[in-house]
Write a protein that holds these residues in place. Structure first.
Motif, mmCIF file in Angstrom:
data_model
loop_
_atom_site.group_PDB
_atom_site.id
_atom_site.type_symbol
_atom_site.label_atom_id
_atom_site.label_comp_id
_atom_site.label_asym_id
_atom_site.label_seq_id
_atom_site.Cartn_x
_atom_site.Cartn_y
_atom_site.Cartn_z
ATOM 1 N N LEU A 160 0.838 -1.204 0.000
ATOM 2 C CA LEU A 160 0.000 0.000 0.000
ATOM 3 C C LEU A 160 0.870 1.250 0.000
ATOM 4 C CD1 LEU A 160 -2.852 -0.971 2.516
ATOM 5 C CD2 LEU A 160 -3.212 -0.269 0.147
ATOM 6 N N PHE A 168 -8.930 -3.581 -3.002
ATOM 7 C CA PHE A 168 -8.858 -4.597 -1.948
ATOM 8 C C PHE A 168 -10.222 -4.824 -1.304
ATOM 9 C CE2 PHE A 168 -7.587 -0.519 -0.090
ATOM 10 C CZ PHE A 168 -8.309 -0.445 1.077
ATOM 11 N N VAL A 170 -11.994 -6.078 2.324
ATOM 12 C CA VAL A 170 -11.850 -6.328 3.762
ATOM 13 C C VAL A 170 -13.124 -7.029 4.229
ATOM 14 C CG1 VAL A 170 -11.433 -5.305 6.021
ATOM 15 C CG2 VAL A 170 -10.502 -4.221 3.973
ATOM 16 N N VAL A 172 -15.016 -7.792 7.343
ATOM 17 C CA VAL A 172 -15.025 -7.359 8.744
ATOM 18 C C VAL A 172 -15.832 -8.364 9.574
ATOM 19 C CG1 VAL A 172 -15.552 -5.506 10.361
ATOM 20 C CG2 VAL A 172 -14.888 -4.953 8.011
ATOM 21 N N PHE A 184 -4.265 -2.333 9.138
ATOM 22 C CA PHE A 184 -3.971 -0.981 8.667
ATOM 23 C C PHE A 184 -3.244 -0.221 9.757
ATOM 24 C CE2 PHE A 184 -7.974 -2.028 6.266
ATOM 25 C CZ PHE A 184 -7.375 -2.163 5.027
ATOM 26 N N LEU A 191 -2.619 8.336 1.193
ATOM 27 C CA LEU A 191 -3.157 7.176 0.489
ATOM 28 C C LEU A 191 -4.670 7.329 0.398
ATOM 29 C CD1 LEU A 191 -2.520 4.346 -0.674
ATOM 30 C CD2 LEU A 191 -2.926 3.452 1.620
ATOM 31 N N ILE A 193 -8.457 6.413 -0.813
ATOM 32 C CA ILE A 193 -9.260 5.262 -1.215
ATOM 33 C C ILE A 193 -10.725 5.673 -1.332
ATOM 34 C CG2 ILE A 193 -7.737 3.523 -0.186
ATOM 35 C CD1 ILE A 193 -9.638 3.474 2.253
ATOM 36 N N VAL A 195 -14.766 3.642 -1.249
ATOM 37 C CA VAL A 195 -15.494 2.385 -1.064
ATOM 38 C C VAL A 195 -16.334 2.142 -2.307
ATOM 39 C CG1 VAL A 195 -17.348 3.546 0.235
ATOM 40 C CG2 VAL A 195 -17.003 1.086 0.496
ATOM 41 N N THR A 198 -20.438 -2.682 -0.618
ATOM 42 C CA THR A 198 -20.715 -3.069 0.762
ATOM 43 C C THR A 198 -21.716 -4.217 0.726
ATOM 44 O OG1 THR A 198 -20.524 -0.754 1.418
ATOM 45 C CG2 THR A 198 -21.600 -2.244 2.973
ATOM 46 N N ILE A 199 -21.334 -5.357 1.280
ATOM 47 C CA ILE A 199 -22.232 -6.514 1.278
ATOM 48 C C ILE A 199 -22.335 -7.075 2.687
ATOM 49 C CG2 ILE A 199 -22.574 -8.883 0.443
ATOM 50 C CD1 ILE A 199 -21.135 -8.021 -2.143
ATOM 51 N N GLY A 200 -23.537 -7.102 3.240
ATOM 52 C CA GLY A 200 -23.767 -7.745 4.522
ATOM 53 C C GLY A 200 -24.054 -9.222 4.311
ATOM 54 N N THR A 205 -19.093 -8.730 7.203
ATOM 55 C CA THR A 205 -19.442 -7.644 6.286
ATOM 56 C C THR A 205 -18.307 -7.486 5.284
ATOM 57 O OG1 THR A 205 -20.545 -6.514 8.117
ATOM 58 C CG2 THR A 205 -20.118 -5.231 6.134
ATOM 59 N N LEU A 207 -16.407 -5.361 2.577
ATOM 60 C CA LEU A 207 -16.199 -3.998 2.091
ATOM 61 C C LEU A 207 -15.152 -4.038 0.987
ATOM 62 C CD1 LEU A 207 -15.941 -2.157 5.538
ATOM 63 C CD2 LEU A 207 -17.981 -2.710 4.218
ATOM 64 N N TYR A 209 -12.781 -1.716 -1.629
ATOM 65 C CA TYR A 209 -12.211 -0.386 -1.818
ATOM 66 C C TYR A 209 -11.350 -0.344 -3.070
ATOM 67 C CZ TYR A 209 -13.649 0.397 2.993
ATOM 68 O OH TYR A 209 -14.398 0.526 4.122
ATOM 69 N N ASP B 13 -8.684 2.677 9.179
ATOM 70 C CA ASP B 13 -7.649 2.186 10.090
ATOM 71 C C ASP B 13 -8.022 2.368 11.564
ATOM 72 O OD1 ASP B 13 -7.265 4.914 9.654
ATOM 73 O OD2 ASP B 13 -5.077 4.797 9.520
ATOM 74 N N PRO B 174 -13.893 5.859 4.305
ATOM 75 C CA PRO B 174 -12.763 5.376 3.520
ATOM 76 C C PRO B 174 -11.602 6.355 3.506
ATOM 77 C CG PRO B 174 -14.487 6.142 2.048
ATOM 78 C CD PRO B 174 -15.031 6.260 3.450
ATOM 79 N N PHE B 176 -7.516 6.911 5.616
ATOM 80 C CA PHE B 176 -6.520 6.467 6.593
ATOM 81 C C PHE B 176 -6.012 7.690 7.345
ATOM 82 C CE2 PHE B 176 -5.960 3.145 3.230
ATOM 83 C CZ PHE B 176 -6.340 2.056 3.995
ATOM 84 N N ARG B 182 -7.731 5.549 18.624
ATOM 85 C CA ARG B 182 -8.411 4.380 18.050
ATOM 86 C C ARG B 182 -9.677 4.075 18.820
ATOM 87 N NH1 ARG B 182 -3.550 1.231 15.473
ATOM 88 N NH2 ARG B 182 -4.418 0.999 13.393
ATOM 89 N N THR B 198 -25.983 -3.681 7.764
ATOM 90 C CA THR B 198 -24.903 -3.153 6.933
ATOM 91 C C THR B 198 -25.534 -2.276 5.865
ATOM 92 O OG1 THR B 198 -23.706 -5.242 7.197
ATOM 93 C CG2 THR B 198 -22.991 -3.791 5.429
ATOM 94 N N GLY B 200 -24.520 0.491 2.813
ATOM 95 C CA GLY B 200 -23.568 1.249 2.013
ATOM 96 C C GLY B 200 -24.178 2.575 1.606
ATOM 97 N N THR B 205 -19.725 3.640 5.127
ATOM 98 C CA THR B 205 -20.443 2.380 5.312
ATOM 99 C C THR B 205 -20.939 2.331 6.744
ATOM 100 O OG1 THR B 205 -18.904 1.322 3.780
ATOM 101 C CG2 THR B 205 -20.283 -0.126 5.127
ATOM 102 N N LEU B 207 -22.305 0.293 9.830
ATOM 103 C CA LEU B 207 -22.369 -1.044 10.414
ATOM 104 C C LEU B 207 -23.015 -0.940 11.788
ATOM 105 C CD1 LEU B 207 -18.713 -2.239 9.637
ATOM 106 C CD2 LEU B 207 -20.744 -2.400 8.188
ATOM 107 N N TYR B 209 -24.098 -3.037 15.299
ATOM 108 C CA TYR B 209 -23.783 -4.232 16.089
ATOM 109 C C TYR B 209 -24.621 -4.275 17.362
ATOM 110 C CZ TYR B 209 -19.693 -4.570 13.088
ATOM 111 O OH TYR B 209 -18.871 -4.675 11.988
#
Lengths: 213, 213
Positions: A160, A168, A170, A172, A184, A191, A193, A195, A198-200, A205, A207, A209, B13, B174, B176, B182, B198, B200, B205, B207, B209
């Motif tokens: 990256l 890519f 991911v 989740v 990450f 950098l 990116i 998205v 998105t698919i549940g 999940t 994702l 990008y 990230d 999307p 970094f 965090r 989920t 999009g 995105t 999410l 929980y």
């Protein structure tokens, strides 16, 4: 010409492997939880020549990430738990006689070693001239098809940072590992990116990008 | 009885704020990128009494996370950049005369201070007896409605570790940030969650929980 991409399962707290990776725990302690969704799925099982499995929203994702891959790159820690030199050369990967790659795999290492030919089209090549050279070899082997970076996290981050990645996925997973290898880490804000999907799905999940040039 | 929940925007990230938070950069350097999707949206703008904005898949999410909230808890670093005692008491939050909460807000602090009444139903109460006591006060104020944990990350983590959280929304942006605060750090594997939704949307995105008891 093909793309360079990766796909990895990540805990909600960002880990792709748990702490204390070893021959007994190749994914680190607790890391196997990241892959339960895949192992239960017919898409993963078919690629690994196993019977059965569920078909759900993850199945086309698993098929797509394997589709059109012409070569693979991986860090040596992903190839095996051996550190330093290769010793008697008896370690030939985690995957037995018929690894699930079915294409040439380039292992990044400082220690030279002859190529290993496996069944089903998988071969392991040990790339000792750095990432750029390994990527050139992988691109040449892949031809029109894509190069997939299999992992681990530090190899993905290197790719990256060097601007090699086109897209890519991911996956989740709703679990906290609390420690281990973060996917990450240390990636700068330069950098960019976006998205693209998105698919549940049950227990995960997906994702997708793209890297913006 | 209401639920305890939170909703935060997080970089891919894992950061909810960039590095070097200050009065000039309340969200840390680069942190404002995490909120662009919301600020452009009619759902957020309505709650902040601003005109205009886009309507898209994020709009119902923004409405839902604000819906049914009867009280708010936040860490003192989220309330303001003042550290230690409250000095002359002139700091009354980032949000001006009509903050966007419209309910009682309990600020976790070691330093006692009288309540502040704002316009539009928002009041700030300074809870000096620890998290459990603050949560009891917030629950009492919320009645049948929910308690929302506004942040920051360390307050959310404290609540998650103590088993207080019922559900949460993460808005994955999307981008970094590479450094900062965090959201999910030091959370053990004994905290079990499942993904319930989920969605999009443009540039984010969503999410959702639930914590599994």
């Amino acid at each position: 010409v093909g793309k360079v991409r990766f796909q990895l399962s990540m805990s909600l707290d960002g880990y792709v492997a748990g702490p204390n990776q070893s021959e007994e725990h190749p994914l680190g302690e607790g890391g196997e939880q990241l892959h339960e969704w895949a192992i239960a799925n017919v898409g993963w099982r078919r690629a690994h020549r196993l019977e059965g499995g569920e078909e759900n929203a993850s199945t086309p994702v698993l098929e797509r990430v394997a589709d059109n891959v012409g070569a693979v790159i991986m860090g040596r820690n992903m190839f095996g738990p051996v550190r330093g030199g290769w010793g008697d050369g008896s370690w030939e990967g985690w995957w037995g006689d018929d690894p699930p790659f079915h294409v040439p795999v380039f292992v990044l290492t400082h220690h030279a070693r002859g190529a290993i030919q496996k069944d089903g089209g998988t071969s392991f090549h040990f790339a000792t001239d750095g990432l750029d050279s390994a990527l050139r070899q992988a691109r040449a082997a892949a031809g029109e098809r894509d190069v997939s970076i299999a992992g681990g996290a530090s190899t993905v981050q290197q790719c990256l940072r060097a601007g090699h990645v086109d897209e890519f996925d991911v996956h989740v997973v709703p679990v906290f590992l609390g420690a281990g290898e973060r996917l990450f880490d240390g990636l700068g804000g330069d950098l960019r990116i976006e998205v693209t999907e998105t698919i549940g799905a049950p227990g995960v999940t997906h994702l997708r990008y793209s890297v913006v040039r």
